[in-house]
Design an enzyme around this catalytic site. Structure first.
Site, PDB file in Angstrom:
ATOM      1  N   HIS A 116      -1.452   5.650   6.737  1.00 34.94           N
ATOM      2  CA  HIS A 116      -0.621   6.386   5.912  1.00 34.94           C
ATOM      3  C   HIS A 116      -1.654   7.848   5.743  1.00 34.94           C
ATOM      4  CE1 HIS A 116       1.681   2.586   4.306  1.00 34.94           C
ATOM      5  NE2 HIS A 116       2.241   3.247   5.436  1.00 34.94           N
ATOM      6  N   CYS A 152      -3.295  28.525   2.514  1.00 28.19           N
ATOM      7  CA  CYS A 152      -4.068  28.063   4.126  1.00 28.19           C
ATOM      8  C   CYS A 152      -4.608  29.438   4.341  1.00 28.19           C
ATOM      9  CB  CYS A 152      -2.613  27.870   5.107  1.00 28.19           C
ATOM     10  SG  CYS A 152      -3.506  28.262   6.831  1.00 28.19           S
ATOM     11  N   CYS A 155      -2.367  31.249   7.417  1.00 29.35           N
ATOM     12  CA  CYS A 155      -1.121  31.724   7.409  1.00 29.35           C
ATOM     13  C   CYS A 155      -0.602  31.999   6.020  1.00 29.35           C
ATOM     14  CB  CYS A 155      -0.131  30.693   8.147  1.00 29.35           C
ATOM     15  SG  CYS A 155       0.295  29.488   6.990  1.00 29.35           S
TER      16      CYS A 155
HETATM   17  C1  BV8 Z   1       9.019   5.894   7.898  1.00 27.30           C
HETATM   18  C2  BV8 Z   1       0.863   7.569   1.556  1.00 27.30           C
HETATM   19  C3  BV8 Z   1      10.896   6.640   9.282  1.00 27.30           C
HETATM   20  C4  BV8 Z   1       1.237   8.469   0.112  1.00 27.30           C
HETATM   21  C5  BV8 Z   1       2.333   5.720   1.568  1.00 27.30           C
HETATM   22  C6  BV8 Z   1      14.434   0.068   3.546  1.00 27.30           C
HETATM   23  C7  BV8 Z   1      13.864  -1.076   4.503  1.00 27.30           C
HETATM   24  C8  BV8 Z   1      12.580  -0.745   5.170  1.00 27.30           C
HETATM   25  C9  BV8 Z   1      12.074   0.458   5.318  1.00 27.30           C
HETATM   26  C10 BV8 Z   1      12.830   1.309   4.549  1.00 27.30           C
HETATM   27  C11 BV8 Z   1      13.846   1.206   3.816  1.00 27.30           C
HETATM   28  N1  BV8 Z   1      14.135   2.395   3.033  1.00 27.30           N
HETATM   29  C12 BV8 Z   1      12.964   3.179   3.463  1.00 27.30           C
HETATM   30  C13 BV8 Z   1      12.170   2.862   4.504  1.00 27.30           C
HETATM   31  C14 BV8 Z   1      11.368   3.228   5.145  1.00 27.30           C
HETATM   32  C15 BV8 Z   1      10.198   3.483   4.258  1.00 27.30           C
HETATM   33  C16 BV8 Z   1       9.633   2.401   3.349  1.00 27.30           C
HETATM   34  O1  BV8 Z   1       9.151   1.189   3.920  1.00 27.30           O
HETATM   35  N2  BV8 Z   1      10.166   2.174   2.095  1.00 27.30           N
HETATM   36  C17 BV8 Z   1       9.680   1.058   1.292  1.00 27.30           C
HETATM   37  C18 BV8 Z   1       9.521   1.256   0.058  1.00 27.30           C
HETATM   38  C19 BV8 Z   1      11.147   0.032   1.326  1.00 27.30           C
HETATM   39  N3  BV8 Z   1       8.742   3.939   4.839  1.00 27.30           N
HETATM   40  C20 BV8 Z   1       8.771   5.117   5.275  1.00 27.30           C
HETATM   41  O2  BV8 Z   1       9.179   6.169   4.779  1.00 27.30           O
HETATM   42  C21 BV8 Z   1       7.466   5.362   6.386  1.00 27.30           C
HETATM   43  N4  BV8 Z   1       7.939   6.237   7.282  1.00 27.30           N
HETATM   44  O3  BV8 Z   1       9.536   4.854   7.760  1.00 27.30           O
HETATM   45  O4  BV8 Z   1       9.481   6.774   8.674  1.00 27.30           O
HETATM   46  C22 BV8 Z   1      11.167   7.610   9.999  1.00 27.30           C
HETATM   47  C23 BV8 Z   1      11.497   7.037  11.423  1.00 27.30           C
HETATM   48  C24 BV8 Z   1      11.761   8.265  12.167  1.00 27.30           C
HETATM   49  C25 BV8 Z   1      11.807   9.470  11.726  1.00 27.30           C
HETATM   50  C26 BV8 Z   1      11.572   9.940  10.614  1.00 27.30           C
HETATM   51  C27 BV8 Z   1      11.331   8.993   9.607  1.00 27.30           C
HETATM   52  C28 BV8 Z   1       6.351   6.072   5.769  1.00 27.30           C
HETATM   53  C29 BV8 Z   1       5.699   4.882   4.591  1.00 27.30           C
HETATM   54  C30 BV8 Z   1       4.309   5.499   4.398  1.00 27.30           C
HETATM   55  C31 BV8 Z   1       4.422   6.053   2.808  1.00 27.30           C
HETATM   56  N5  BV8 Z   1       3.232   6.417   2.484  1.00 27.30           N
HETATM   57  N6  BV8 Z   1       1.202   6.188   1.429  1.00 27.30           N
HETATM   58  C32 BV8 Z   1       0.406   8.088  -0.883  1.00 27.30           C
HETATM   59  O5  BV8 Z   1      -0.352   7.127  -0.765  1.00 27.30           O
HETATM   60  O6  BV8 Z   1       0.661   8.695  -1.790  1.00 27.30           O
HETATM   61  S1  BV8 Z   1       2.807   4.192   1.134  1.00 27.30           S
HETATM   62  C33 BV8 Z   1       2.102   3.962  -0.055  1.00 27.30           C
HETATM   63  O7  BV8 Z   1       2.826   2.726  -0.738  1.00 27.30           O
HETATM   64  C34 BV8 Z   1       0.698   3.576  -0.131  1.00 27.30           C
HETATM   65  O8  BV8 Z   1      -0.224   4.156   0.725  1.00 27.30           O
HETATM   66  C35 BV8 Z   1       0.671   2.037   0.107  1.00 27.30           C
HETATM   67  O9  BV8 Z   1       0.411   2.086   1.395  1.00 27.30           O
HETATM   68  C36 BV8 Z   1       1.773   1.760  -0.118  1.00 27.30           C
HETATM   69  C37 BV8 Z   1       1.884   0.725  -1.631  1.00 27.30           C
HETATM   70  O10 BV8 Z   1       1.649  -0.581  -1.025  1.00 27.30           O
HETATM   71  P1  BV8 Z   1       0.576  -1.306  -1.336  1.00 27.30           P
HETATM   72  O11 BV8 Z   1      -0.867  -0.716  -0.645  1.00 27.30           O
HETATM   73  O12 BV8 Z   1       0.953  -2.776  -0.977  1.00 27.30           O
HETATM   74  O13 BV8 Z   1       0.111  -1.086  -2.713  1.00 27.30           O
HETATM   75  P2  BV8 Z   1       0.818  -1.915  -4.137  1.00 27.30           P
HETATM   76  O14 BV8 Z   1       0.561  -1.112  -5.349  1.00 27.30           O
HETATM   77  O15 BV8 Z   1       2.549  -1.886  -3.764  1.00 27.30           O
HETATM   78  O16 BV8 Z   1       0.476  -3.273  -4.149  1.00 27.30           O
HETATM   79  C38 BV8 Z   1      -0.773  -3.553  -4.362  1.00 27.30           C
HETATM   80  C39 BV8 Z   1      -1.037  -5.170  -4.130  1.00 27.30           C
HETATM   81  O17 BV8 Z   1      -2.283  -5.579  -4.172  1.00 27.30           O
HETATM   82  C40 BV8 Z   1      -0.253  -5.827  -5.100  1.00 27.30           C
HETATM   83  O18 BV8 Z   1       0.376  -7.277  -4.151  1.00 27.30           O
HETATM   84  C41 BV8 Z   1      -1.372  -6.547  -5.936  1.00 27.30           C
HETATM   85  O19 BV8 Z   1      -0.934  -8.095  -6.269  1.00 27.30           O
HETATM   86  C42 BV8 Z   1      -2.354  -6.480  -5.024  1.00 27.30           C
HETATM   87  N7  BV8 Z   1      -3.691  -6.619  -5.534  1.00 27.30           N
HETATM   88  C43 BV8 Z   1      -3.866  -6.170  -6.912  1.00 27.30           C
HETATM   89  N8  BV8 Z   1      -5.600  -6.478  -7.203  1.00 27.30           N
HETATM   90  C44 BV8 Z   1      -5.884  -7.017  -6.006  1.00 27.30           C
HETATM   91  C45 BV8 Z   1      -4.836  -7.094  -5.243  1.00 27.30           C
HETATM   92  N9  BV8 Z   1      -4.968  -7.738  -3.949  1.00 27.30           N
HETATM   93  C46 BV8 Z   1      -6.265  -8.380  -3.913  1.00 27.30           C
HETATM   94  N10 BV8 Z   1      -7.352  -7.826  -4.628  1.00 27.30           N
HETATM   95  C47 BV8 Z   1      -7.474  -7.356  -5.883  1.00 27.30           C
HETATM   96  N11 BV8 Z   1      -8.119  -7.047  -6.695  1.00 27.30           N
HETATM   97 ZN    ZN Z   2      -1.159  27.760   7.735  1.00 29.45          ZN
END
Ligand code: BV8
Ligand code: ZN
Length: 257
Positions: A116, A152, A155
């Site tokens: 990501h 930028c 540009c």
């Molecule tokens: C794409 C960068 C398509 C930005 C991020 C329906 C079904 C399936 C997919 C989709 C859907 N609707 C939409 C989609 C696609 C969508 C998606 O998956 N949505 C989800 C919400 C359903 N995906 C996308 O849009 C991706 N692109 O599909 O493109 C496409 C195809 C062709 C042409 C054009 C487009 C892009 C996805 C990337 C998004 N960007 N990050 C930023 O960071 O601001 S993702 C973002 O969320 C984070 O980076 C991170 O990766 C993610 C959050 O997830 P986690 O890392 O799991 O974090 P979270 O807080 O949720 O959980 C933390 C966990 O840790 C918990 O379980 C907790 O219990 C645990 N924990 C806590 N403490 C500890 C611990 N574990 C261990 N030790 C500890 N101490």
């Molecule tokens: Zn530029």
């Protein structure tokens, strides 16, 4: 743990995928917890989009700069170091992360597959020229401050965070490398991710279908619980050092501490 220790010692290729939970013990709020202050009235899914940036660049840029400042201030934790120690002990190791901080690099990895993108690689939203951010931000965005993105140098377009937003496609090369590793490894760890975001969440499924042992490290249940062979319930910073010590003795963990 004994079965897993034996599997690890015999493994040719181990792949690890981390999510925000792997950085939680470094003080970086997980993705869902990052919505405090001004941003608390927004859903992360709403702000982490190209539409949000187009609508209000200063709101989105302020949120990312606040998160970048937190990442700059954070240190790798025992979980990051245990993963680096494991990488030094197995013949082949692939590190995949959903996180946009650089704590894995600072724990010693020189090849991290950032699915990501990264907070540390901003670029022009118009001509894609990489932008070098100052280490400190002049008007440091206290939690909840708008901050106009820089222009930028080439540009004049607004600079954007170097992350992959929802609705944006992942870097093809990076995703392919992660999918190949998932399909080829003997053991696939999913550490600290709620397993909700695709295509990242598909990787442990690819690994499992290819016959790898899938291990989850998370204090809570996630969608992966039903298919993981081992669900190690707890914090990454406690579980991973214990596992590395059990598999390769104290010198392995000492090397990474
Ligand atoms: C794409 C960068 C398509 C930005 C991020 C329906 C079904 C399936 C997919 C989709 C859907 N609707 C939409 C989609 C696609 C969508 C998606 O998956 N949505 C989800 C919400 C359903 N995906 C996308 O849009 C991706 N692109 O599909 O493109 C496409 C195809 C062709 C042409 C054009 C487009 C892009 C996805 C990337 C998004 N960007 N990050 C930023 O960071 O601001 S993702 C973002 O969320 C984070 O980076 C991170 O990766 C993610 C959050 O997830 P986690 O890392 O799991 O974090 P979270 O807080 O949720 O959980 C933390 C966990 O840790 C918990 O379980 C907790 O219990 C645990 N924990 C806590 N403490 C500890 C611990 N574990 C261990 N030790 C500890 N101490
Ligand atoms: Zn530029």
């Amino acid at each position: 743990m004994d079965e897993l220790v034996a599997t690890l010692r015999a493994a040719r290729h181990v792949a690890v995928m981390t999510g925000a939970g792997a950085s939680a013990e470094s003080g970086i709020p997980t993705f869902r917890d990052a919505m405090s202050g001004l941003w608390s009235r927004f859903d992360a899914l709403e702000l982490a989009t190209p539409e949000a940036f187009a609508r209000d660049p200063a709101l989105v840029w302020g949120w990312y700069e606040w998160r970048r400042m937190m990442a700059l201030r954070a240190q790798p934790n025992a979980g990051h170091r245990a993963i680096a120690a494991m990488a030094a002990k197995v013949p082949r190791f692939t590190l995949i992360t959903q996180n946009v901080d650089d704590l894995h690099e600072r724990a010693g990895h020189d090849a991290v597959l950032h699915l990501h993108g990264s907070l540390h690689r901003p670029r022009c939203s118009v001509c894609a020229l990489p932008h070098v951010s100052p280490p400190e931000i002049p008007a440091e965005p206290r939690n909840g401050r708008r901050l106009a993105p820089p222009a930028c140098h080439r540009c004049g377009g607004p600079v954007r965070p170097g992350v992959v937003w929802f609705g944006e496609i992942l870097l093809e090369r990076t995703l392919r490398a992660a999918q190949l590793a998932a399909g080829e490894c003997d053991v696939f760890f999913s550490v600290g991710t709620s397993s909700q975001v695709y295509p990242a969440a598909q990787l442990p499924q690819i690994a499992q279908h290819a016959g790898a042992v899938v291990v989850q490290v998370n204090p809570d249940r996630t969608a992966l619980d039903d298919s993981a062979r081992h669900n190690l319930r707890g914090q990454a910073g406690e579980i991973l050092p214990r596992l590395v010590r059990a598999a390769w003795g104290d010198e392995a963990t000492a090397a990474a501490s």
